[in-house]
Each structure stands twice: as C-alpha cells, then as structure tokens.
Enzyme design. Sequence first.
Site, PDB file in Angstrom:
ATOM      1  N   GLU A 142       0.713  -1.299  -0.087  1.00 24.70           N
ATOM      2  CA  GLU A 142       0.118  -0.095   0.169  1.00 24.70           C
ATOM      3  C   GLU A 142       0.769   1.182  -0.089  1.00 24.70           C
ATOM      4  O   GLU A 142       2.111   1.270   0.140  1.00 24.70           O
ATOM      5  CB  GLU A 142      -0.992  -0.017   1.189  1.00 24.70           C
ATOM      6  CG  GLU A 142      -0.234  -0.535   2.630  1.00 24.70           C
ATOM      7  CD  GLU A 142      -1.512  -0.730   3.720  1.00 24.70           C
ATOM      8  OE1 GLU A 142      -1.486   0.279   4.361  1.00 24.70           O
ATOM      9  OE2 GLU A 142      -1.891  -2.049   3.561  1.00 24.70           O
ATOM     10  N   LYS A 144       2.570   4.888   1.407  1.00 20.25           N
ATOM     11  CA  LYS A 144       3.022   5.147   2.735  1.00 20.25           C
ATOM     12  C   LYS A 144       2.502   6.610   2.649  1.00 20.25           C
ATOM     13  O   LYS A 144       3.226   7.686   2.101  1.00 20.25           O
ATOM     14  CB  LYS A 144       4.479   5.097   3.056  1.00 20.25           C
ATOM     15  CG  LYS A 144       4.791   5.778   4.349  1.00 20.25           C
ATOM     16  CD  LYS A 144       6.142   5.423   4.854  1.00 20.25           C
ATOM     17  CE  LYS A 144       6.662   5.630   6.051  1.00 20.25           C
ATOM     18  NZ  LYS A 144       6.008   6.959   6.720  1.00 20.25           N
ATOM     19  N   ASP A 146       1.981  10.607   3.808  1.00 15.71           N
ATOM     20  CA  ASP A 146       2.588  11.546   4.512  1.00 15.71           C
ATOM     21  C   ASP A 146       2.045  12.225   5.273  1.00 15.71           C
ATOM     22  O   ASP A 146       1.654  13.399   4.840  1.00 15.71           O
ATOM     23  CB  ASP A 146       3.778  12.392   3.531  1.00 15.71           C
ATOM     24  CG  ASP A 146       4.921  13.085   4.321  1.00 15.71           C
ATOM     25  OD1 ASP A 146       4.993  12.855   5.561  1.00 15.71           O
ATOM     26  OD2 ASP A 146       5.435  13.653   3.509  1.00 15.71           O
ATOM     27  N   TYR A 251      -7.460   8.325   5.674  1.00 10.67           N
ATOM     28  CA  TYR A 251      -7.110   7.063   4.899  1.00 10.67           C
ATOM     29  C   TYR A 251      -6.907   5.857   6.019  1.00 10.67           C
ATOM     30  O   TYR A 251      -5.879   6.173   6.829  1.00 10.67           O
ATOM     31  CB  TYR A 251      -6.219   6.863   3.881  1.00 10.67           C
ATOM     32  CG  TYR A 251      -6.663   7.829   2.683  1.00 10.67           C
ATOM     33  CD1 TYR A 251      -7.439   7.265   1.781  1.00 10.67           C
ATOM     34  CD2 TYR A 251      -6.337   9.067   2.587  1.00 10.67           C
ATOM     35  CE1 TYR A 251      -7.786   8.085   0.685  1.00 10.67           C
ATOM     36  CE2 TYR A 251      -6.856  10.088   1.557  1.00 10.67           C
ATOM     37  CZ  TYR A 251      -7.433   9.387   0.424  1.00 10.67           C
ATOM     38  OH  TYR A 251      -8.087  10.223  -0.465  1.00 10.67           O
ATOM     39  N   LYS A 341      11.009   3.596   1.168  1.00 14.30           N
ATOM     40  CA  LYS A 341      10.856   5.092   0.846  1.00 14.30           C
ATOM     41  C   LYS A 341      11.343   5.399  -0.487  1.00 14.30           C
ATOM     42  O   LYS A 341      12.053   4.588  -1.221  1.00 14.30           O
ATOM     43  CB  LYS A 341      11.223   5.841   1.793  1.00 14.30           C
ATOM     44  CG  LYS A 341      10.547   6.041   3.236  1.00 14.30           C
ATOM     45  CD  LYS A 341      10.954   7.105   4.074  1.00 14.30           C
ATOM     46  CE  LYS A 341      10.267   7.157   5.369  1.00 14.30           C
ATOM     47  NZ  LYS A 341      10.635   8.473   5.959  1.00 14.30           N
ATOM     48  N   CYS A 435      23.147  42.300 -21.299  1.00 16.69           N
ATOM     49  CA  CYS A 435      23.024  41.050 -21.505  1.00 16.69           C
ATOM     50  C   CYS A 435      24.430  40.283 -21.146  1.00 16.69           C
ATOM     51  O   CYS A 435      25.543  40.764 -21.715  1.00 16.69           O
ATOM     52  CB  CYS A 435      22.602  40.527 -23.194  1.00 16.69           C
ATOM     53  SG  CYS A 435      22.774  38.776 -23.543  1.00 16.69           S
ATOM     54  N   CYS A 438      25.875  39.032 -24.946  1.00 15.84           N
ATOM     55  CA  CYS A 438      26.376  39.904 -25.906  1.00 15.84           C
ATOM     56  C   CYS A 438      26.359  41.432 -25.595  1.00 15.84           C
ATOM     57  O   CYS A 438      26.783  42.125 -26.621  1.00 15.84           O
ATOM     58  CB  CYS A 438      25.329  39.847 -27.230  1.00 15.84           C
ATOM     59  SG  CYS A 438      23.745  40.630 -26.985  1.00 15.84           S
ATOM     60  N   CYS A 453      16.769  40.398 -23.403  1.00 13.55           N
ATOM     61  CA  CYS A 453      18.099  40.666 -24.192  1.00 13.55           C
ATOM     62  C   CYS A 453      17.445  41.291 -25.552  1.00 13.55           C
ATOM     63  O   CYS A 453      16.691  40.802 -26.191  1.00 13.55           O
ATOM     64  CB  CYS A 453      18.970  39.658 -24.589  1.00 13.55           C
ATOM     65  SG  CYS A 453      20.218  40.168 -25.813  1.00 13.55           S
ATOM     66  N   CYS A 459      22.753  38.550 -30.684  1.00 14.45           N
ATOM     67  CA  CYS A 459      23.069  37.644 -29.635  1.00 14.45           C
ATOM     68  C   CYS A 459      23.475  36.308 -29.914  1.00 14.45           C
ATOM     69  O   CYS A 459      22.570  35.469 -30.215  1.00 14.45           O
ATOM     70  CB  CYS A 459      21.918  37.938 -28.470  1.00 14.45           C
ATOM     71  SG  CYS A 459      22.340  37.149 -26.828  1.00 14.45           S
TER      72      CYS A 459
HETATM   73  S1  IVH Z   1       1.291   0.729   9.066  1.00 13.66           S
HETATM   74  C1  IVH Z   1       2.576  -1.645  12.899  1.00 13.66           C
HETATM   75  N1  IVH Z   1       0.757   1.593   7.028  1.00 13.66           N
HETATM   76  O1  IVH Z   1       4.269   5.457   8.721  1.00 13.66           O
HETATM   77  C2  IVH Z   1       2.585  -0.860  11.544  1.00 13.66           C
HETATM   78  N2  IVH Z   1       1.833   2.984   8.399  1.00 13.66           N
HETATM   79  O2  IVH Z   1       6.337   4.012  11.161  1.00 13.66           O
HETATM   80  C3  IVH Z   1       1.982   0.405  11.775  1.00 13.66           C
HETATM   81  N3  IVH Z   1       2.090   5.357   7.522  1.00 13.66           N
HETATM   82  O3  IVH Z   1       3.816   7.248  11.349  1.00 13.66           O
HETATM   83  C4  IVH Z   1       2.109   1.307  10.586  1.00 13.66           C
HETATM   84  N4  IVH Z   1       1.145   5.121   5.588  1.00 13.66           N
HETATM   85  O4  IVH Z   1       1.399   6.618  10.206  1.00 13.66           O
HETATM   86  C5  IVH Z   1       1.262   1.852   8.087  1.00 13.66           C
HETATM   87  N5  IVH Z   1      -0.190   2.448   4.535  1.00 13.66           N
HETATM   88  C6  IVH Z   1       0.616   2.535   6.040  1.00 13.66           C
HETATM   89  C7  IVH Z   1       1.057   4.023   6.462  1.00 13.66           C
HETATM   90  C8  IVH Z   1       1.415   4.037   7.470  1.00 13.66           C
HETATM   91  C9  IVH Z   1       1.600   5.959   6.516  1.00 13.66           C
HETATM   92  C10 IVH Z   1       2.916   6.149   8.670  1.00 13.66           C
HETATM   93  C11 IVH Z   1       2.279   5.812   9.888  1.00 13.66           C
HETATM   94  C12 IVH Z   1       3.626   5.920  10.840  1.00 13.66           C
HETATM   95  C13 IVH Z   1       4.709   5.566  10.079  1.00 13.66           C
HETATM   96  C14 IVH Z   1       5.273   4.197  10.402  1.00 13.66           C
END
Ligand code: IVH
Length: 696
Positions: A142, A144, A146, A251, A341, A435, A438, A453, A459
């Site tokens: 899935e 990650k 931010d 989410y 990451k 310029c 030139c 210019c 030029c």
């Molecule tokens: S699972 C035990 N899934 O990443 C596992 N974390 O260090 C718990 N995060 O700050 C985390 N997207 O909030 C999981 N799809 C995702 C995530 C996710 C972002 C963040 C989470 C935490 C850090 C994990």
Amino acid sequence: MTEKQSNATLSLFDDFPENDDKLDHQAAAARMRALEKDLERWNYEYYVLDAPSVPDSEYDKAFRELSELEKQFPDLKSPASPTQRVGGEARSDLAKVRHAVPMLSIHTETDFEAQGAQAFDERVRKGLGLSETDDDVAYDVELKFDGLAMNLRYEKGILVSAATRGDGLVGEDVTANVKTIRTIPLHLPEGVPDILEVRGEVIMHKADFERLNDEQRLDGLKPFVNPRNAAAGCLRQLDPKVTAKRKLSFYAYGLGEVSAAVALTHSGILDKLEKWGFPVAKERRVVKGWKALAEFHDWVKSIRQSLPFEIDGVVYKVNDLAQQNELGFISREPRWACAHKYPPEEAMTSVEDIDVQVGRTGKLTPVARLKPVFVGGVTISNATLHNEDFIAELGLKIGDTVVVRRAGDVIPEVVRVLSDRRTGKERDFVMPDHCPVCGSETFRDEEEKDTRCTGGLFCPAQRRESLVHFASRLALNIDGLGEKVIDQLLEAELIKTPADLYKLTDEKLLSLDRFGKKSAANLLAALEKSKETTLARFIYALGIRHVGESTARDLASHFRSLDKLMQADADALLQVNDVGEVIAQSIIHFFEESHNREVIGELLAEGVHWPTPEAVAVNEKVSGKTFVLTGTLPNMGREEAKALLLALGAKVASSVSKKTDYVVAGAEAGSKLEKAQALGVTIIDEAQMLELLKGQ
Ligand code: IVH
C-alpha cells in the site's frame, strides 16, 4: 538564539567529518551534544510548533550521525538522547490518551532501489523458516501516506475518541477536531466489533493545501511548509470550527484494539474497513515475492505526482495474520511490515552564487549555483530561479541557506530561504542591465515579468533560434536550410547573423560534412531566390518578440516601408491593428538596438528586397491625419470610432498637440477640448467625422 545554539547549528551544516574513525573522544562528545541539541530543537519545531525549520532529510542525516556516534562511543550516549524517542512528545495543552495497543513505528528500508524490497523479503522468509524451494510470501502492498498517524476508537459502533500517536504509548486527544473530518464515519453499521480501533493517516490533499495557503497569504499569515505540517496544525487547532474550514482527509490502513477478529488477512481487514465506510486508498494489492514488491514500488513512483495527496514511499505488510503473529516484533517494530521510501524530495544547501543564463528567445533566467546536494535521487548543483520576481518573493540573497526540492522529473527548485541562518555576509542579487552574453541592453517585459536581451539577431545565445526562424517557411522560406544545416554552419563559424547567409559561397559550403556540389548549389540557389520577398515576410523574419505573422502583415500594410516602421514611435505603432503597448515596446526595443539595425543594413546591402506594398483604399481626408477623440459621442462608442478611423489609415492619438488635425468632441468633453481650442485645432462632432469618413 544563544551563541551556543547557533554554533551547534553551524557546525552541523559545515562539512563536519561524518562517521570519522579518527574523531577523538573529546571531539565526539562535543559533536554529539551539538547533534542532540539540534535534534531536540527540530523535534520541538516539528511536533509541537508544526513548523519545521529544516527538511526531513536534514533531520534524518543528523539522526543517523548521532546513532552512529552512540554506537562508536557508548559511554558518551546521553540517557535523554533524541534517538531514544519513538515519536514526538505530546503537546502539553491537549488532553492525553493512553493507547490500548501501542502505536508502533515500522522499519524503513534505507536502500531506495529494488534491493530494499529484497532485503525485507529475505528477513521475512528467514523469520518464517522458509527455504528456497518454499512458496513466495504473500504481501499486502500500500501507499505510505505522508501525514499524521491517528487512532480512532469506536465503542458499540460510535466514535468515542480520536488520538494522535504522540510517543507511541500516550497520544493527544483530538476527538473534537477529528469529528470535523467529513470522510470519517461517526457511526458504524451493525455487526462491527463492540470495541474497534481503526488506525490510519490524517492528511491534507494537495489542492486543499494550496487553497489554505492562498488564504493564509491573503490574511497576511505565514503559509504552511507542506501538507503534512498544515494537517498537523489544523488537527491541533483549539477551535474545531477552524479545523472544519480547512479540509482534512483520512485513509485507514490498519487496526488497534479490537474485541473480535475482523479477518484472517490484512487485505481482508482493509476490505472490511472499506465496507464499513472508511476511506481506504485504492492503490493497494496483494502480491507474492520480492520482485512484485519492487514492481509496486516502481509503479507507485510513476504515479506519485498524479496522486491527490503526498506520499513518501510504500508499505509492505505480510498479508497472512497467522504469519504476522509468527514473525512478531523486534525493538518496538513489527517484523512483518516495512516502509520502502523514495529518496527525499527536499534537502538543505546553500546558494553560492546566482548566474544569469540567456535562453534562445532572449529571456534572461537567473540560476542558483548550489553547493551540490543529493535530492530526489540525484545530486544537483543548479536550480532555476525563473525571474526577478521569483527571487524577490523568496527573499533570496546570494549566500543564503535554502531548501531545494526536486519532485519526480520536475526541474529542481528553491522553495524556501532559511533566513535565520544568515551570517550577514549575504548579498542582494541584481538583474543585469546588459546581456551577459552579447552586451546588448536588457529590458523588462512587465507583462511576462521577464527580463530580455534586445540583442536579437546579434546575440549568440539567440543566434540559432533567430536563424532557424529567419529561414522558416513563413519568413524568408529558404529551402534546404533547416536546423541541422544551421547547426553545421554555426559550428564551422561560417555564419553568425542572417546576413552572413548571403555571404556563403560554393567553396565554404563544400568544406562542410555531407555537402556535395549539388546540395551546395541548391542551397545557394534557394538563398538567391529568398532575396526576393515581401515586406511582411521580412518583418516577420526579423523575429521581433510578439510580432507574429499576422502582426507583421498589419505593420507592412500600415507603414508600407521598413524605414517608416523603424522610425515609428509608440503612438504611431499603436495606430496599427491589434498593436498594443507590449508589442509596441517590443518593436521599439528591437530597432533601438544598433546591432539589429546593422544586420538589417547588411541584409539590404546583400540584395534582399521587396515591392512596396499596395496602399489600402486611400481616403485623402482621413488617411495620415491625426485625430483625438474626447467626450461621449452621441451614437458610437469611442472604440468603434477609433476602429473606423484606423481602418482608413488615420492615426488616433490620446493627447492633443500642434500635430493634431482633428479633435472629435462629444458631450462633456473636458481639458482636451480646451487645449484644442487654445491651439486652434479643428474641432468637429460625430456627424462631421462621419462625413469625413465617407470621403466627402
Ligand atoms: S502501518 C505496525 N501503513 O508510517 C505498523 N503505516 O512508522 C503500523 N504510515 O507514522 C503502521 N502510511 O502513520 C502503516 N499504509 C501505511 C502507512 C503508515 C503511512 C505511517 C504511520 C507511521 C509511520 C510508520
């Protein structure tokens, strides 16, 4: 800032020997204290103030260096070291919530490439005691997100508490604010476990972030640094009404405490959560084996920019809950999950100088020369600064410490100036008035906010472009003179300006690669033929900025002679159809530049010529006469009257002078009428003007 603090900050940014074995005990102690101090301060800025002063990459770098030193010098490790923290500290003025199940962090693979996925898979297989011949492990993969981790607690299907992660054990109660997030269900359907904790990420969509920052600026407030900090700021607002106005999103990605099992696999859990009404990102799959993990990592990277929110990587989770159990935890991190990451998109560096580049269209672009820095997966040493206004908006000076960003394949940009790092030695940048290539004068194009210019045909930076344009079909239409030949001629230094084209000879052309007798003869014939042209084509061929083919035609039929065009002032130019202030200024600047006049002179001397354009139907009473319109005309608008006059070759000026032939006065004519009377200029009304227009 105290002297000690500022020293610590500076030492970090200087090239302090990282992981240097030779670092002696005393130096290591000093370095560690400095790192601790900076990390503490950055932690505070990040978690408490929601306003980090440095990019995450800088924090991570310092964090790694301190961890490394603590390994090398265990006796110097401070018991309160920032490396001992799981997360941030809770804000003191929000109520605390002890998590029923700790909110853990996950291991982050440091290798940004496929090896990161392979390393994780290897650890999992080893942990499960799988041999090479055993099947591939199934993973749920899935995004990650931010943002900020959030625990939503439902009791008997009702949302009773929402808490941030805090230090992993104790978080902050943000229930009132979280209730304003529209996509979070407050009631759940029948059949959910009595106790159900849903975990996920609170984020702000990129579009909502832009909107919020526009509002901040309008209100004279400081814009947020990024969507995550904006989300954090909103979540910790004391007034939920403010949070409600700033759109947050949520989410779901997992569970906390539950009173009954939800599913047997992680993907099963996410499916259930989705069914119960929680937003779950659709970019998730179940895949097998490390190659598929790496593929997902690559695929998400390719769609990353088009996602409506920011992510900083992907997460891999062993899908089978029984296998998750078997793997268990190691030092507060589950063995069954890992974050993979992408290289940080923002990094800190310094602007060593600002150079000015001249583009092929004559635009001067300031470019920051950076101390080389690794960002977005590559080392960069330049970043465009676009134009003068961009520099002013950033408040950038030469020597400043800045945050640079390289997102995807987008060209690197300076996004922020860290002005609290100034030493006093920084210098202002001034756009050059000549310029740098030139030496011609530059001018500012107010409409486009660019500096340009005026060297045009002369030029070197603009040469190639202007030659290609000169030879193009709608210009002098020189058959066989395309970009490749022009590049060859420029490289061999056979031409500099369009006039040099007509000085080419058989001999010169034959000295070029791939030029035979026939092609040389053909090109010379095409050049000879191009000498017979039209004034409109010639004006267009000059490549004056903003003068396209149709404007060139209007200029040609209006002035009918190149000389007249070259001598025309703004007032005269404004009489021409569709010529406004910007085009007029551009034409004036072009002909003011002596280099351009020289090249034109040479072209004429080489025999470029054209017949005098046909005059448009001449009305002797109107053509060439200067009119000034004032007051309200009884039947027609002033613009309409002006258009009629211009169409018949009259000039329409905005102020009355001795050169004015007629003042057309309507109702409530003011000072212009008085001036006309004083100067003895003929004053007529609308009806009389119409008579003149009829040519009677
Ligand atoms: S699972 C035990 N899934 O990443 C596992 N974390 O260090 C718990 N995060 O700050 C985390 N997207 O909030 C999981 N799809 C995702 C995530 C996710 C972002 C963040 C989470 C935490 C850090 C994990």
